[in-house]
Design an enzyme around this catalytic site. Structure first.
Site, PDB file in Angstrom:
ATOM      1  N   HIS A  21      -1.875  20.933 -18.161  1.00  0.00           N
ATOM      2  CA  HIS A  21      -1.955  20.931 -19.628  1.00  0.00           C
ATOM      3  C   HIS A  21      -0.609  20.488 -20.187  1.00  0.00           C
ATOM      4  O   HIS A  21       0.270  21.291 -20.477  1.00  0.00           O
ATOM      5  CB  HIS A  21      -2.329  22.327 -20.145  1.00  0.00           C
ATOM      6  N   GLU A 203      -7.391  28.573 -28.990  1.00  0.00           N
ATOM      7  CA  GLU A 203      -6.014  28.620 -29.495  1.00  0.00           C
ATOM      8  C   GLU A 203      -6.103  28.697 -31.014  1.00  0.00           C
ATOM      9  O   GLU A 203      -5.976  29.757 -31.608  1.00  0.00           O
ATOM     10  CB  GLU A 203      -5.218  27.400 -29.049  1.00  0.00           C
TER      11      GLU A 203
END
Length: 338
Positions: A21, A203
């Site tokens: 990521h 998120e």
């Protein structure tokens, strides 16, 4: 380097690991940008030493538009790709799935294949020089339409570019709203064509975004995913299906998802049986690196060498690297001693 300029996490450089990521848009180097700006005859937004000192999210987004705009030639993209591989080597990272969102690169609008080819040239040169290999995850922007998402996927399927390993989607879920249904058809086509799938969720969205990523988009990996902790059912879903999370501690703290590393849910998720890896997200913009991210979490949660091996193994397993790269990293990991 850490925020105080010290060389944090040096002991974690030797840990064999992958990064799954990390965004190319978050990997600009100040010296490179300064050189490009001089060549282009455009002013720097601020001195090189304070280039990444943002006073707001809007300031950061404006900066990214400026920086991506400077990467206007094939040579500059290749230079950036080569530099990213040097960054991996410095961190002791053996492979990376690198996310790039074509919508950010104004000079390459409508020329995504050429953008990929330019980056590929840099990655190929780096590999020939013994630097770590990289796969590209081509990302949709969350505000794009269903038709645009299908168009990108059909292009990726047609091109079958060997550098492209996955389809991704990123962007602010809080402002874009629920987008799982919008991109379901694109992700279905990607899966049918054998393209791997990763999704930013959990998120700026809550656990419902993670559930959508799994159930509507067929995500094989979730980027972030930490807010799954807010729903026991979603945590159980991730654990049962073995879907790994690409967690970025400093990024989450910087954006005020959690007040401290001790309050971060990565350890709760791990203990609940969810596979987690440690990542940087936007290392240049966040003034961090992968060894520092490992050190931050390991210190806060008292991770043993065995736990560190498990998390590093997850990073390798969760990556879209080929079998030979994974086997090499796992062999090195088995021999690792802190």
């Amino acid at each position: 380097m850490g925020r105080d300029g010290t060389d944090n996490g040096a002991s974690f450089r030797t840990l064999p690991k992958a990064e799954v990521h990390v965004h190319l848009e978050g990997c600009f180097r100040p010296d490179t940008l300064e050189n490009w700006a001089k060549q282009a005859g455009v002013p720097m937004p601020r001195p090189r030493e304070q280039l990444f000192a943002f006073n707001s999210l809007a300031d950061m987004l404006e900066f990214l538009d400026w920086a991506c705009g400077l990467a206007s030639t094939r040579e500059r993209l290749a230079e950036m790709a080569y530099g990213f591989c040097q960054h991996l080597a410095a961190d002791g990272t053996g492979y990376a799935d690198l996310i790039i969102n074509p919508t950010h690169w104004a000079a390459w609008r409508g020329r995504t294949r050429e953008l990929i080819d330019a980056l590929d040239a840099g990655f190929t040169a780096a590999a020939q020089d013994g630097l770590p290999p990289v796969g590209l995850c081509i990302s949709l922007l969350r505000t794009q339409t269903a038709a645009e998402s299908v168009e990108l996927v059909e292009d990726l399927i047609t091109w079958r570019h060997p550098r492209v390993v996955a389809l991704s989607v990123d962007g602010n879920e809080a402002t874009a709203g629920r987008t799982g249904p919008r991109f379901a058809e694109a992700y279905r086509r990607a899966a049918d064509a054998g393209l791997r799938r990763t999704v930013h969720a959990g998120e700026s969205s809550g656990p419902e975004g993670v559930r959508d990523a799994v159930e509507l988009l067929g995500a094989e990996r979730i980027d972030h995913g930490v807010r799954a902790i807010e729903d026991e059912g979603v945590v159980a879903l991730l654990a049962e299906r073995g879907i790994p999370l690409g967690v970025c501690p400093t990024s989450n703290l910087t954006l005020n998802l959690y007040p401290s590393i001790e309050a971060h849910p990565i350890e709760q998720l791990r203990k609940a049986g969810v596979k987690v890896s440690v990542n940087t997200d936007d290392p240049s913009l966040l003034l961090t690196n992968l060894p520092s991210e490992y050190e931050l979490a390991a210190t806060a949660f008292g991770w043993s060498d065995e736990t560190l091996r498990d998390i590093a193994r997850t990073s390798i397993d969760a990556s879209f690297a080929n079998a030979d790269v994974k086997a090499h990293l796992k062999s090195a990991l088995a021999r690792w001693q802190s």
